[in-house]
Motif scaffolding. Sequence first.
Motif, PDB file in Angstrom:
ATOM      1  N   GLY A  79      -1.223  14.147   9.195  1.00  0.00           N
ATOM      2  CA  GLY A  79      -1.397  13.627  10.544  1.00  0.00           C
ATOM      3  C   GLY A  79      -0.989  12.179  10.717  1.00  0.00           C
ATOM      4  N   ARG A  80      -0.273  11.613   9.742  1.00  0.00           N
ATOM      5  CA  ARG A  80       0.115  10.212   9.852  1.00  0.00           C
ATOM      6  C   ARG A  80       1.109  10.013  10.996  1.00  0.00           C
ATOM      7  N   ARG A  81       1.201   8.778  11.461  1.00  0.00           N
ATOM      8  CA  ARG A  81       2.093   8.466  12.586  1.00  0.00           C
ATOM      9  C   ARG A  81       3.547   8.722  12.216  1.00  0.00           C
ATOM     10  N   PRO A  82       4.383   9.063  13.179  1.00  0.00           N
ATOM     11  CA  PRO A  82       5.809   9.271  12.886  1.00  0.00           C
ATOM     12  C   PRO A  82       6.408   8.023  12.226  1.00  0.00           C
ATOM     13  N   GLY A  83       7.053   8.222  11.110  1.00  0.00           N
ATOM     14  CA  GLY A  83       7.671   7.109  10.404  1.00  0.00           C
ATOM     15  C   GLY A  83       6.750   6.362   9.454  1.00  0.00           C
ATOM     16  N   GLU A  84       5.465   6.674   9.483  1.00  0.00           N
ATOM     17  CA  GLU A  84       4.530   5.987   8.586  1.00  0.00           C
ATOM     18  C   GLU A  84       4.629   6.589   7.188  1.00  0.00           C
ATOM     19  N   PRO A  85       4.855   5.757   6.171  1.00  0.00           N
ATOM     20  CA  PRO A  85       4.937   6.277   4.801  1.00  0.00           C
ATOM     21  C   PRO A  85       3.605   6.873   4.348  1.00  0.00           C
ATOM     22  N   LEU A  87       2.094   6.609   1.463  1.00  0.00           N
ATOM     23  CA  LEU A  87       1.259   5.643   0.752  1.00  0.00           C
ATOM     24  C   LEU A  87       0.575   4.674   1.707  1.00  0.00           C
ATOM     25  N   SER A  88       1.247   4.300   2.761  1.00  0.00           N
ATOM     26  CA  SER A  88       0.644   3.414   3.752  1.00  0.00           C
ATOM     27  C   SER A  88      -0.530   4.088   4.447  1.00  0.00           C
ATOM     28  N   ALA A  89      -0.362   5.358   4.783  1.00  0.00           N
ATOM     29  CA  ALA A  89      -1.434   6.103   5.453  1.00  0.00           C
ATOM     30  C   ALA A  89      -2.643   6.249   4.533  1.00  0.00           C
ATOM     31  N   LEU A  90      -2.395   6.557   3.263  1.00  0.00           N
ATOM     32  CA  LEU A  90      -3.490   6.723   2.310  1.00  0.00           C
ATOM     33  C   LEU A  90      -4.198   5.394   2.043  1.00  0.00           C
ATOM     34  N   ARG A  91      -3.442   4.326   1.932  1.00  0.00           N
ATOM     35  CA  ARG A  91      -4.043   3.004   1.729  1.00  0.00           C
ATOM     36  C   ARG A  91      -4.973   2.664   2.895  1.00  0.00           C
ATOM     37  N   GLY A  92      -4.478   2.865   4.114  1.00  0.00           N
ATOM     38  CA  GLY A  92      -5.286   2.550   5.282  1.00  0.00           C
ATOM     39  C   GLY A  92      -6.569   3.349   5.324  1.00  0.00           C
ATOM     40  N   MET A  93      -6.491   4.626   4.976  1.00  0.00           N
ATOM     41  CA  MET A  93      -7.677   5.476   4.991  1.00  0.00           C
ATOM     42  C   MET A  93      -8.702   5.021   3.958  1.00  0.00           C
ATOM     43  N   LEU A  94      -8.252   4.743   2.739  1.00  0.00           N
ATOM     44  CA  LEU A  94      -9.165   4.355   1.664  1.00  0.00           C
ATOM     45  C   LEU A  94      -9.837   3.015   1.955  1.00  0.00           C
ATOM     46  N   LYS A 145       5.755  17.708  -0.255  1.00  0.00           N
ATOM     47  CA  LYS A 145       6.098  18.318   1.031  1.00  0.00           C
ATOM     48  C   LYS A 145       6.268  17.301   2.156  1.00  0.00           C
ATOM     49  N   SER A 146       6.090  16.027   1.842  1.00  0.00           N
ATOM     50  CA  SER A 146       6.146  14.996   2.884  1.00  0.00           C
ATOM     51  C   SER A 146       7.559  14.685   3.344  1.00  0.00           C
ATOM     52  N   GLY A 147       8.552  15.029   2.525  1.00  0.00           N
ATOM     53  CA  GLY A 147       9.938  14.751   2.890  1.00  0.00           C
ATOM     54  C   GLY A 147      10.387  13.344   2.572  1.00  0.00           C
ATOM     55  N   GLU A 148       9.565  12.569   1.875  1.00  0.00           N
ATOM     56  CA  GLU A 148       9.917  11.181   1.583  1.00  0.00           C
ATOM     57  C   GLU A 148      10.711  11.031   0.291  1.00  0.00           C
ATOM     58  N   VAL A 197       1.601  -2.443  -6.211  1.00  0.00           N
ATOM     59  CA  VAL A 197       2.315  -2.188  -7.459  1.00  0.00           C
ATOM     60  C   VAL A 197       3.007  -0.825  -7.422  1.00  0.00           C
ATOM     61  N   LEU A 198       2.285   0.174  -6.902  1.00  0.00           N
ATOM     62  CA  LEU A 198       2.849   1.515  -6.829  1.00  0.00           C
ATOM     63  C   LEU A 198       4.066   1.557  -5.914  1.00  0.00           C
ATOM     64  N   GLU A 199       3.943   0.923  -4.757  1.00  0.00           N
ATOM     65  CA  GLU A 199       5.053   0.936  -3.795  1.00  0.00           C
ATOM     66  C   GLU A 199       6.269   0.204  -4.350  1.00  0.00           C
ATOM     67  N   ARG A 200       6.037  -0.937  -5.000  1.00  0.00           N
ATOM     68  CA  ARG A 200       7.167  -1.692  -5.575  1.00  0.00           C
ATOM     69  C   ARG A 200       7.821  -0.898  -6.704  1.00  0.00           C
ATOM     70  N   GLY A 201       6.976  -0.276  -7.539  1.00  0.00           N
ATOM     71  CA  GLY A 201       7.518   0.496  -8.651  1.00  0.00           C
ATOM     72  C   GLY A 201       8.356   1.666  -8.196  1.00  0.00           C
ATOM     73  N   LEU A 202       7.894   2.363  -7.182  1.00  0.00           N
ATOM     74  CA  LEU A 202       8.624   3.522  -6.693  1.00  0.00           C
ATOM     75  C   LEU A 202       9.894   3.113  -5.962  1.00  0.00           C
ATOM     76  N   ALA A 203       9.822   1.979  -5.262  1.00  0.00           N
ATOM     77  CA  ALA A 203      11.007   1.490  -4.564  1.00  0.00           C
ATOM     78  C   ALA A 203      12.059   1.057  -5.561  1.00  0.00           C
ATOM     79  N   GLY A 204      11.593   0.455  -6.673  1.00  0.00           N
ATOM     80  CA  GLY A 204      12.530  -0.009  -7.705  1.00  0.00           C
ATOM     81  C   GLY A 204      13.163   1.135  -8.452  1.00  0.00           C
ATOM     82  N   GLY A 205      12.426   2.288  -8.458  1.00  0.00           N
ATOM     83  CA  GLY A 205      12.951   3.452  -9.169  1.00  0.00           C
ATOM     84  C   GLY A 205      14.038   4.137  -8.393  1.00  0.00           C
TER      85      GLY A 205
END
Length: 205
Positions: A79-85, A87-94, A145-148, A197-205
């Motif tokens: 149910g995250r907003r269109p275009g919202e990553p 990880l961003s949605a999960l971070r906000g929820m937690l 299944k997120s398509g990201e 750290v997770l976002e930077r690591g995945l972006a770097g990968g």
Amino acid sequence: MKEIPSLRERKKAETRKRISDHGSMLFYARGFDEVTIGEIAAAADVSKVTVFNYFPRKEDIFFDRIPELVDLITETVRGRRPGEPVLSALRGMLVRHAREGHPLGGIDDRFVHFFRVVTGSAALRARAREIADELEAVLATLIDKSGEGLPGRLTAAMLVGAFRSAYLAAAARQLAGERAADVLADHVAAVDLAFDVLERGLAGG
């Protein structure tokens, strides 16, 4: 619009809650390992068979909110907003749940009894590790299944491991006598750092 539960569904939810509430009261009073299913059934005024119909394992009576957590994670990702990553949605929820003192956030003075019962039972600690594995599997599927294009299994494993570390550190401080209000900022910072750290690591990968 969310569907209104039927009478049968409401009665089942009430029975489940009654069993869980009475079980929790007994666990907090005497310790998890000292309480039997028969005692929980008697306190909730149901049969032992009924208890097992709702909770296949005694440990699941104590960890009764796990299905709610699975639903919350699923709704957050789907149910995250269109275009919202994801990880961003999960971070906000937690972070939001921690700040609000939500039972699934783990940061509140009233949760110290919960932590104490868990640390006092090897069976509950083992079940908690199994639950972490189960949540990791749910997350991996949702991420795939997120398509990201994120590696689902790896991302989920890193995320669950990082959050578990932050959660256990906060719980240990509360068990040692610190107030939740004094732990919250460090907990949120630890969660934010994990996601950074997770976002930077995945972006770097």
